[in-house]
Design a protein around this motif. Structure first.
Motif, PDB file in Angstrom:
ATOM      1  N   GLU A  23      -3.188   5.253  -6.885  1.00  0.00           N
ATOM      2  CA  GLU A  23      -3.316   4.788  -8.266  1.00  0.00           C
ATOM      3  C   GLU A  23      -3.544   3.282  -8.311  1.00  0.00           C
ATOM      4  O   GLU A  23      -4.140   2.768  -9.243  1.00  0.00           O
ATOM      5  N   ARG A  24      -3.082   2.581  -7.306  1.00  0.00           N
ATOM      6  CA  ARG A  24      -3.242   1.124  -7.248  1.00  0.00           C
ATOM      7  C   ARG A  24      -4.460   0.715  -6.433  1.00  0.00           C
ATOM      8  O   ARG A  24      -4.635  -0.452  -6.129  1.00  0.00           O
ATOM      9  N   GLY A  25      -5.287   1.687  -6.040  1.00  0.00           N
ATOM     10  CA  GLY A  25      -6.540   1.382  -5.359  1.00  0.00           C
ATOM     11  C   GLY A  25      -6.432   1.303  -3.856  1.00  0.00           C
ATOM     12  O   GLY A  25      -7.002   0.407  -3.244  1.00  0.00           O
ATOM     13  N   GLY A  26      -5.733   2.235  -3.250  1.00  0.00           N
ATOM     14  CA  GLY A  26      -5.584   2.250  -1.798  1.00  0.00           C
ATOM     15  C   GLY A  26      -6.870   2.646  -1.093  1.00  0.00           C
ATOM     16  O   GLY A  26      -7.891   2.927  -1.725  1.00  0.00           O
ATOM     17  N   PRO A  27      -6.822   2.677   0.231  1.00  0.00           N
ATOM     18  CA  PRO A  27      -8.005   3.070   1.005  1.00  0.00           C
ATOM     19  C   PRO A  27      -8.389   4.528   0.763  1.00  0.00           C
ATOM     20  O   PRO A  27      -7.644   5.303   0.160  1.00  0.00           O
ATOM     21  N   ARG A  28      -9.550   4.903   1.270  1.00  0.00           N
ATOM     22  CA  ARG A  28     -10.092   6.247   1.024  1.00  0.00           C
ATOM     23  C   ARG A  28      -9.165   7.341   1.525  1.00  0.00           C
ATOM     24  O   ARG A  28      -8.953   8.342   0.833  1.00  0.00           O
ATOM     25  N   TRP A  29      -8.571   7.186   2.711  1.00  0.00           N
ATOM     26  CA  TRP A  29      -7.723   8.246   3.260  1.00  0.00           C
ATOM     27  C   TRP A  29      -6.481   8.454   2.387  1.00  0.00           C
ATOM     28  O   TRP A  29      -5.983   9.571   2.265  1.00  0.00           O
ATOM     29  N   VAL A  30      -6.010   7.391   1.751  1.00  0.00           N
ATOM     30  CA  VAL A  30      -4.856   7.519   0.859  1.00  0.00           C
ATOM     31  C   VAL A  30      -5.246   8.305  -0.383  1.00  0.00           C
ATOM     32  O   VAL A  30      -4.481   9.151  -0.862  1.00  0.00           O
ATOM     33  N   ARG A  31      -6.449   8.053  -0.898  1.00  0.00           N
ATOM     34  CA  ARG A  31      -6.907   8.806  -2.067  1.00  0.00           C
ATOM     35  C   ARG A  31      -7.096  10.282  -1.736  1.00  0.00           C
ATOM     36  O   ARG A  31      -6.819  11.145  -2.576  1.00  0.00           O
ATOM     37  N   VAL A  32      -7.535  10.576  -0.510  1.00  0.00           N
ATOM     38  CA  VAL A  32      -7.694  11.977  -0.089  1.00  0.00           C
ATOM     39  C   VAL A  32      -6.335  12.661  -0.007  1.00  0.00           C
ATOM     40  O   VAL A  32      -6.145  13.778  -0.506  1.00  0.00           O
TER      41      VAL A  32
END
Length: 62
Positions: A23-32
């Motif tokens: 939600e705070r704009g983490g890296p791609r793997w975190v969004r996955v």
């Protein structure tokens, strides 16, 4: 048995951390990982709701 429960707890906490981080704009793997965590939560929630329907009948023992 305790190690299995601790493993599930670690996965749940890690998933929640990834949701907040995404939600705070983490890296791609975190969004996955956050997407997977949210999807799993929604599936479990909808499964419990559908399972609970129709089972709220009172049993008087008659």
């Amino acid at each position: 048995m305790i190690f299995l429960l601790l493993g599930f707890l670690a996965l749940a906490v890690g998933g929640c951390v990834c949701v907040v981080w995404a939600e705070r704009g983490g890296p791609r793997w975190v969004r996955v990982v956050a997407f997977i965590t949210r999807t799993a939560g929604e599936l479990l929630s909808s499964g419990q709701k559908s399972r609970g329907r129709g089972s709220n009948t009172a049993d008087d023992g008659d």
